[in-house]
Design a protein around this motif. Structure first.
Motif, mmCIF file in Angstrom:
data_model
loop_
_atom_site.group_PDB
_atom_site.id
_atom_site.type_symbol
_atom_site.label_atom_id
_atom_site.label_comp_id
_atom_site.label_asym_id
_atom_site.label_seq_id
_atom_site.Cartn_x
_atom_site.Cartn_y
_atom_site.Cartn_z
ATOM 1 N N GLU A 63 1.157 -1.290 0.056
ATOM 2 C CA GLU A 63 -0.111 -0.263 0.003
ATOM 3 C C GLU A 63 1.062 1.155 -0.056
ATOM 4 O O GLU A 63 1.726 1.435 0.993
ATOM 5 N N SER A 64 0.616 1.992 -1.036
ATOM 6 C CA SER A 64 1.630 3.122 -1.239
ATOM 7 C C SER A 64 1.800 4.299 -0.168
ATOM 8 O O SER A 64 2.671 4.700 0.410
ATOM 9 N N ALA A 65 0.622 4.334 0.722
ATOM 10 C CA ALA A 65 0.553 5.420 1.736
ATOM 11 C C ALA A 65 1.509 4.842 2.984
ATOM 12 O O ALA A 65 2.087 5.676 3.429
ATOM 13 N N LEU A 66 1.647 3.539 3.280
ATOM 14 C CA LEU A 66 2.357 2.915 4.181
ATOM 15 C C LEU A 66 3.805 3.410 3.882
ATOM 16 O O LEU A 66 4.723 3.414 4.476
ATOM 17 N N ILE A 67 4.141 2.730 2.619
ATOM 18 C CA ILE A 67 5.371 2.582 1.868
ATOM 19 C C ILE A 67 6.090 3.976 2.130
ATOM 20 O O ILE A 67 7.210 4.178 2.365
ATOM 21 N N CYS A 68 5.198 5.145 1.812
ATOM 22 C CA CYS A 68 5.896 6.482 1.369
ATOM 23 C C CYS A 68 6.132 6.810 2.983
ATOM 24 O O CYS A 68 7.109 7.532 3.120
ATOM 25 N N GLU A 69 5.418 6.414 3.917
ATOM 26 C CA GLU A 69 5.434 6.906 5.304
ATOM 27 C C GLU A 69 6.799 6.405 5.766
ATOM 28 O O GLU A 69 7.680 6.767 6.483
#
Length: 200
Positions: A63-69
């Motif tokens: 999930e992109s939001a988790l990876i970015c954070e």
């Protein structure tokens, strides 16, 4: 770290832009995959979706939001403001942009299905979400960072880039002068130019 990605995914692009803006690009090995058929991706991510990140310790994030954070944490900060109004605004913009990208992906898939497999009401709902999301971003365009200085701006740039990729003839810029002007600048960032969508 190892990032499984597809060059058509706006969410994978968001992670790649984030990594570039955080100066982490040289710490990530890119693995080009077909999410529909790649067995290794399926073994790592039960959803078989991109982006999927394998950390240096072997743990897997998706999930992109988790990876970015997570990448922001690795870089000791940069794209996520401290708790407060600036953070909530950045996360809200990320949510709007991700919603536009998700709706655009579903609409694109539906448009390429046989007529008897399409749902007109679902397609109308996705199109309406895209338009309403763009209108909201236009309203707030003067507060977006042209330097992609927060996760909200990164997400918006990737969503707009995805619309240009999938529907180059659709005029999302019409009536959205400020958002278009913003993207004319933000879209020329090295992180955006180096991660442009393309067919595999």
């Amino acid at each position: 770290m190892k990032l499984f990605y597809a060059p058509t995914s706006p969410f994978a692009r968001k992670v790649r832009v984030t990594a570039h803006e955080l100066q982490l690009g040289d710490r990530i090995d890119l693995v080009l995959v077909n999410p529909w058929s790649d067995a290794e991706l399926r073994s790592l991510n039960p959803l078989a979706k991109v982006p999927t990140l394998v950390r240096d310790d072997g743990q897997v994030l998706f999930e992109s939001a988790l990876i970015c954070e997570y990448l922001d944490h690795v870089a000791a900060g940069g794209l996520y403001p401290a708790p407060g109004e600036a953070r909530w605004s950045a996360l809200l913009r990320q949510g709007i942009a991700d919603g536009i990208s998700a709706a655009a992906g579903r609409l694109f898939a539906d448009e390429h299905r046989p007529d008897n497999e399409r749902s007109g009401s679902v397609m109308q709902r996705q199109a309406a979400a895209i338009e309403a999301g763009l209108d909201r971003l236009e309203r707030d365009a003067d507060t977006l960072s042209r330097e992609l200085a927060d996760i909200g701006a990164v997400s918006v740039a990737c969503a707009l880039g995805y619309l240009d990729f999938r529907w180059p003839d659709r005029a999302w810029r019409d009536g959205r002068i400020e958002l278009a002007r913003w993207f004319d600048v933000a879209g020329q960032r090295r992180s955006m130019v180096g991660t442009q969508h393309h067919l595999p």
